[in-house]
Enzyme design. Sequence first.
Site, short mmCIF file in Angstrom:
data_model
loop_
_atom_site.label_atom_id
_atom_site.label_comp_id
_atom_site.label_asym_id
_atom_site.label_seq_id
_atom_site.Cartn_x
_atom_site.Cartn_y
_atom_site.Cartn_z
N ASP A 25 10.57 -81.22 27.11
CA ASP A 25 9.53 -80.33 26.29
C ASP A 25 8.84 -79.47 27.43
OD1 ASP A 25 10.71 -81.84 24.47
OD2 ASP A 25 9.13 -82.64 23.59
N GLU A 73 11.30 -79.74 21.90
CA GLU A 73 10.99 -80.28 20.30
C GLU A 73 11.11 -79.14 19.48
OE1 GLU A 73 7.33 -82.81 20.12
OE2 GLU A 73 7.34 -82.58 18.06
N LYS A 130 15.41 -81.51 19.70
CA LYS A 130 15.21 -82.71 19.21
C LYS A 130 13.86 -82.50 18.19
CE LYS A 130 11.74 -84.30 22.82
NZ LYS A 130 10.78 -84.49 22.05
N LYS A 133 9.87 -87.18 18.46
CA LYS A 133 8.99 -87.24 19.81
C LYS A 133 9.87 -87.89 20.76
CE LYS A 133 5.27 -85.69 17.63
NZ LYS A 133 5.10 -84.11 17.92
N VAL A 158 6.39 -83.37 29.58
CA VAL A 158 5.07 -83.17 28.83
C VAL A 158 5.43 -83.84 27.27
CG1 VAL A 158 3.99 -81.67 29.98
CG2 VAL A 158 5.28 -81.02 27.93
N THR A 159 4.10 -84.32 26.73
CA THR A 159 3.18 -85.06 27.39
C THR A 159 3.70 -86.31 27.46
OG1 THR A 159 2.17 -85.61 25.13
CG2 THR A 159 1.74 -83.39 25.97
N CYS A 163 6.04 -87.42 23.94
CA CYS A 163 7.32 -87.40 23.92
C CYS A 163 7.95 -88.03 25.18
CB CYS A 163 7.88 -86.15 23.91
SG CYS A 163 7.47 -85.19 22.50
N GLN A 203 3.71 -105.98 33.51
CA GLN A 203 4.56 -107.10 33.27
C GLN A 203 5.95 -106.81 34.02
OE1 GLN A 203 4.28 -108.39 29.02
NE2 GLN A 203 3.30 -106.56 28.74
C1 C5J Z 1 5.21 -83.79 23.20
C2 C5J Z 1 3.65 -83.82 21.42
N1 C5J Z 1 6.28 -83.26 23.71
N2 C5J Z 1 2.63 -83.84 22.09
N3 C5J Z 1 5.06 -83.26 21.98
O1 C5J Z 1 4.71 -84.77 23.79
O2 C5J Z 1 3.49 -83.32 20.27
#
Ligand code: C5J
Length: 227
Positions: A25, A73, A130, A133, A158-159, A163, A203
């Site tokens: 993204d 996205e 997509k 997320k 990101v972020t 996502c 872990q």
């Molecule tokens: C992504 C969002 N790409 N933060 N989307 O992380 O809504």
Amino acid sequence: MTFFIDAKPYPYALPENKPCLIVIDMQRDFIEPGGFGDALGNKVELLTAIVPTVKKLLDGFRRLDLPIVHTRECHKPDLSDCPASKLQRGKAALKIGDKGPMGRILIDGDPGNEILDELKPLPGELEITKPGKGSFYATPLDEFLKEEQITHLIFAGVTTEVCVQTTMREANDRGYECLLVEDATESYFPEFKRAALEMIVAQGGIVGWTSTCDKTLAGLEQAYGKR
Ligand code: C5J
């Protein structure tokens, strides 16, 4: 001989078959003023800082002829793939589908939805759209990776805690060995990035590994530069 990337929580063993870079993204909607991220009240300039590192990672994968997937996205213009819950949630100044300075927010084909110019996919690199997320939900990603016999995924984008982390968790549950490049991912919230990186390696690597761009490229160069 097995080659490794110096990583947390322990060295990441590289496979015989090539690992795939998944760039999540890196689109104008999240990174430039006037997009969806901005409409949600986020400081988008925090994300622009990683663009040169993501480019460096892309250049390294391209030099070594390793596979690359880019995601975006987005939703169809009629919003038929956008659940009402996603459409209504939050207090965004502009909602998904509304007209903003870069076209309709988060709509496939509108200028704001494009990947940043400097990180644009090259011919031969897969670009996946997509609606969620995660990058596996309602996409051909798993099918593509299986076809290519890819088992190891290296993540940027990101972020971090939305996502990227969602995709990494989806991939982990599907049996992929996942590594996140910590200086090639960013969040609007530095404390969420820090927490996400810690969660991934906790872990004994419950979700996977983390490393830096330079260490990742050094490991890849050793493993695939000589073959
Ligand atoms: C992504 C969002 N790409 N933060 N989307 O992380 O809504």
